[in-house]
Write an enzyme that holds these catalytic residues in place. Structure first.
Site, PDB file in Angstrom:
ATOM      1  N   LYS A   1      14.811 -11.776   1.949  1.00 56.96           N
ATOM      2  CA  LYS A   1      13.355 -11.526   2.081  1.00 56.96           C
ATOM      3  C   LYS A   1      13.121 -10.242   2.646  1.00 56.96           C
ATOM      4  CE  LYS A   1      10.477 -11.808   5.535  1.00 56.96           C
ATOM      5  NZ  LYS A   1       9.461 -10.832   5.068  1.00 56.96           N
TER       6      LYS A   1
ATOM      7  N   GLU B   1      10.408   1.253  22.403  1.00 55.33           N
ATOM      8  CA  GLU B   1      10.590   1.902  21.167  1.00 55.33           C
ATOM      9  C   GLU B   1       9.251   2.318  20.472  1.00 55.33           C
ATOM     10  OE1 GLU B   1      13.707   1.225  17.610  1.00 55.33           O
ATOM     11  OE2 GLU B   1      12.619  -0.464  18.225  1.00 55.33           O
TER      12      GLU B   1
ATOM     13  N   GLU C   1       7.325  -7.407   4.176  1.00 52.71           N
ATOM     14  CA  GLU C   1       6.010  -7.489   3.325  1.00 52.71           C
ATOM     15  C   GLU C   1       5.414  -6.031   3.470  1.00 52.71           C
ATOM     16  OE1 GLU C   1       5.099  -9.275   7.623  1.00 52.71           O
ATOM     17  OE2 GLU C   1       6.870  -9.170   6.165  1.00 52.71           O
TER      18      GLU C   1
ATOM     19  N   GLU D   1      27.390  -4.412  10.993  1.00 48.07           N
ATOM     20  CA  GLU D   1      26.950  -4.295   9.624  1.00 48.07           C
ATOM     21  C   GLU D   1      27.941  -2.860   9.128  1.00 48.07           C
ATOM     22  OE1 GLU D   1      23.226  -5.845   7.906  1.00 48.07           O
ATOM     23  OE2 GLU D   1      22.705  -4.282   9.101  1.00 48.07           O
TER      24      GLU D   1
ATOM     25  N   ILE E   1       1.033  -1.152   0.037  1.00 49.10           N
ATOM     26  CA  ILE E   1       0.061   0.068  -0.146  1.00 49.10           C
ATOM     27  C   ILE E   1       0.782   1.241   0.041  1.00 49.10           C
ATOM     28  CG2 ILE E   1      -1.815   1.182   1.187  1.00 49.10           C
ATOM     29  CD1 ILE E   1      -2.822  -1.321   0.344  1.00 49.10           C
TER      30      ILE E   1
ATOM     31  N   GLY F   1      12.656  -5.928  14.747  1.00 50.38           N
ATOM     32  CA  GLY F   1      12.430  -5.635  16.006  1.00 50.38           C
ATOM     33  C   GLY F   1      12.971  -6.651  17.140  1.00 50.38           C
TER      34      GLY F   1
ATOM     35  N   LYS G   1      23.161  -5.760   3.318  1.00 51.83           N
ATOM     36  CA  LYS G   1      23.135  -7.223   3.797  1.00 51.83           C
ATOM     37  C   LYS G   1      24.000  -7.949   2.522  1.00 51.83           C
ATOM     38  CE  LYS G   1      19.534  -7.118   7.108  1.00 51.83           C
ATOM     39  NZ  LYS G   1      20.391  -7.470   8.148  1.00 51.83           N
TER      40      LYS G   1
ATOM     41  N   GLU H   1      20.430  -6.478  13.780  1.00 49.64           N
ATOM     42  CA  GLU H   1      20.383  -5.081  14.130  1.00 49.64           C
ATOM     43  C   GLU H   1      19.085  -4.895  14.370  1.00 49.64           C
ATOM     44  OE1 GLU H   1      19.756  -1.743  14.323  1.00 49.64           O
ATOM     45  OE2 GLU H   1      19.379  -1.763  11.940  1.00 49.64           O
TER      46      GLU H   1
ATOM     47  N   ALA I   1      11.690  -8.549  19.514  1.00 50.97           N
ATOM     48  CA  ALA I   1      10.930  -9.769  19.808  1.00 50.97           C
ATOM     49  C   ALA I   1      11.286 -10.922  18.258  1.00 50.97           C
ATOM     50  CB  ALA I   1       9.449  -9.515  19.987  1.00 50.97           C
TER      51      ALA I   1
ATOM     52  N   CYS J   1      15.893   3.362  13.255  1.00 50.12           N
ATOM     53  CA  CYS J   1      16.147   2.625  14.486  1.00 50.12           C
ATOM     54  C   CYS J   1      17.342   2.987  15.660  1.00 50.12           C
ATOM     55  CB  CYS J   1      16.743   1.358  14.323  1.00 50.12           C
ATOM     56  SG  CYS J   1      18.322   1.169  13.027  1.00 50.12           S
TER      57      CYS J   1
ATOM     58  N   ASP K   1       6.443   3.204  -2.175  1.00 51.70           N
ATOM     59  CA  ASP K   1       6.268   2.032  -1.085  1.00 51.70           C
ATOM     60  C   ASP K   1       6.403   2.251   0.436  1.00 51.70           C
ATOM     61  OD1 ASP K   1       5.494  -0.808  -1.143  1.00 51.70           O
ATOM     62  OD2 ASP K   1       7.578  -1.415  -1.466  1.00 51.70           O
TER      63      ASP K   1
END
Length: 490
Positions: free
Chosen positions: A176, A387, A179, A464, A27, A230, A162, A252, A232, A286, A93
């Site tokens: 990946k 955060e 999404e 990184e 979207i 994140g 990456k 990261e 978690a 971040c 995007d």
């Protein structure tokens, strides 16, 4: 912009349909329009992407260092030639202002790729003498097939951060994208192929993290996972990676970073830095310095300077070159940020400005949140401890250097920190005591290719960028050579 054609997976040098049959929509958060339907990779797609990557990696690793370097340099040239086109797609995007995506996102990503392309010939082993007749030499060899899992805030930049060191070291990568913002990673795959990268060396699998991402972290054919996101989710990625095949990981993760303004600081400079540390990219960075510590005696003056600068923020059509503030990346994320703002009010923080959605023509259909500044904050407030990842600044007062260092470190996070001071001795004394992996003195936010970036504590593992990241995508083989006759005890 009209709706794009359905987006497929990119495997072995070309687009291919997902076998899962699942799709999702991406979207435009500036106006709520659907940009495209995107096919989601399933387990079978991950399997064939790994098989493709294994084939391509053997060809890639067998090339000379200079051959690999030239191919990556060609990709850099193509990225720069297509900068404006890619920036427009990134703006659609992510919702970020084109003034930002056209000058930062692709530019800095290409810089990182150029940096690692130049470092490829520097990958070398060592020779260790043991005695007159024997020595050891070492080789740095690629890991094989690695996975990158990206976040939604800097889609193409993260894909480049990456893939650049991974490919430079001779690996293949399956990437990946989030999404939420999957489109530019697919364009990057096209560019790598156009530059001459062997088929399979960079495959892109759009999909939902809980499915496609989990398949990647569990797959025994993948040697390492590099994840941005994140805390978690990072813990789940790390657990899956270890439980499946003891994969190496780079993490990261999130941050709740302190920005400390000292009483000798130029408050004009401090306010400029605080604005960039909180409202650049609409606060979706971040490393943002969202806990702004100010001496009690400077609080009123500092607040006025912040208010004056917030007045100058230009939220408008994201393609207007004067716009420097866009919507949040998605409607669910907007709603989450608004919940934090409501919590701040509920817990007694005072709203200096903002505190709601932006309203009016051009805003009502998008995921817009007003730049928000809270003051009279305390360390135990939810908005100070968690955060938010949005345009929300919290101002806190302090009395002494020791106090502010202790409070700055009183967090599970440790991604970034910064100070503003005219005292060079104090600058280094304090920065050395702050528990954070990325620190700035009298500046904020720059992360050049040469600079290792990563966090302490729950903010991550590994780094990184920089030379050490290239080395982290290799494994060391030690070989002993004996030139005298071998003596057995049997």
């Amino acid at each position: 912009m009209s709706r794009m054609a359905e987006q497929q997976l990119y495997i072995h040098g070309g687009y291919t349909s997902a076998t899962s049959g699942h799709t999702f929509e991406t979207i435009n958060p500036a106006n709520g329009n659907v940009l495209a339907t995107v096919q989601a990779a399933g387990r079978e797609d991950v399997d064939r992407a790994v098989k493709s990557a294994q084939q391509g990696q053997k060809i890639w690793a067998a090339m000379t260092a200079m051959e690999r370097s030239r191919i990556l340099r060609r990709a850099v040239d193509i990225l720069r030639e297509r900068n404006d086109e890619l920036a427009k797609l990134e703006t659609l995007d992510t919702g970020k202002a084109y003034s930002e995506t056209s000058t930062v996102d692709i530019v800095t990503g290409a810089d990182v790729l150029e940096y690692y392309a130049g470092l490829i010939p520097s990958l070398e082993g060592s020779q260790i003498p043991l005695r007159e007749t024997s020595f050891v030499y070492t080789r740095r060899e690629p890991l094989g097939v690695v996975a990158g899992i990206g976040a939604w805030n800097y889609p193409i930049q993260i894909a480049l951060w990456k893939s650049a060191p991974a490919l430079a070291a001779g690996n293949a990568m399956i990437f990946k994208p989030s999404e939420v913002t999957p489109l530019t990673a697919l364009k990057l795959a096209e560019i790598y192929s156009e530059a001459g990268l062997p088929d399979g060396v960079f495959n892109v699998l759009p999909g939902v993290g809980a499915e496609t991402g989990q398949y990647l972290t569990e797959h025994p054919g993948i040697a390492k996972v590099s994840f941005t996101g994140g805390v978690a989710s990072g813990k789940k990625v790390m657990a899956n990676s270890a439980a499946s095949s003891l994969k190496e990981v780079t993490m990261e993760l999130g941050g709740k970073s302190p920005l400390i303004v000292f009483d000798d600081a130029d408050l004009e400079l401090a306010a400029d830095i605080a604005m960039m540390a909180n409202f650049f990219s609409s606060g979706q960075v971040c490393t943002n310095g969202t806990r702004v510590f100010v001496p009690a005696k400077c609080k009123a003056a500092f607040e006025q300077k912040i208010l004056a600068r917030v007045e100058r923020i230009r939220a408008d059509d994201v393609f207007d070159p004067q716009t420097n503030f866009g919507p949040l990346v998605s409607f669910p994320h907007r709603d989450n940020v608004l919940r934090y703002i409501a919590k701040g009010k509920e817990e007694g923080a005072r709203v200096l400005c903002g505190g709601d959605v932006l309203k009016g023509d051009g805003f009502d259909n998008g995921a817009w949140v007003a730049p928000t500044v809270f003051t009279d904050c305390s360390d135990d407030m939810t908005i100070v401890r968690e955060e938010i990842f949005g345009p929300v600044m919290s101002i806190l007062i302090y009395e002494s250097e020791d106090e502010v260092i202790r409070r700055a470190n009183d967090t599970d996070y440790g991604l970034a920190a910064g100070i503003v001071t005219a005292d060079l001795n104090r600058a280094h004394r304090v920065i050395h005591q702050l528990e954070a992996g990325i620190c700035w003195i009298n500046t904020w936010g720059e992360s050049p290719a040469e600079m290792p970036v990563g966090g302490y504590k729950h903010s991550g593992i590994g780094r990184e960028n920089g030379v050490m990241t290239l080395q982290s995508y290799t494994q060391v083989k030690s070989i002993q050579v004996e030139m005298a006759k071998f003596q057995s005890i049997f």
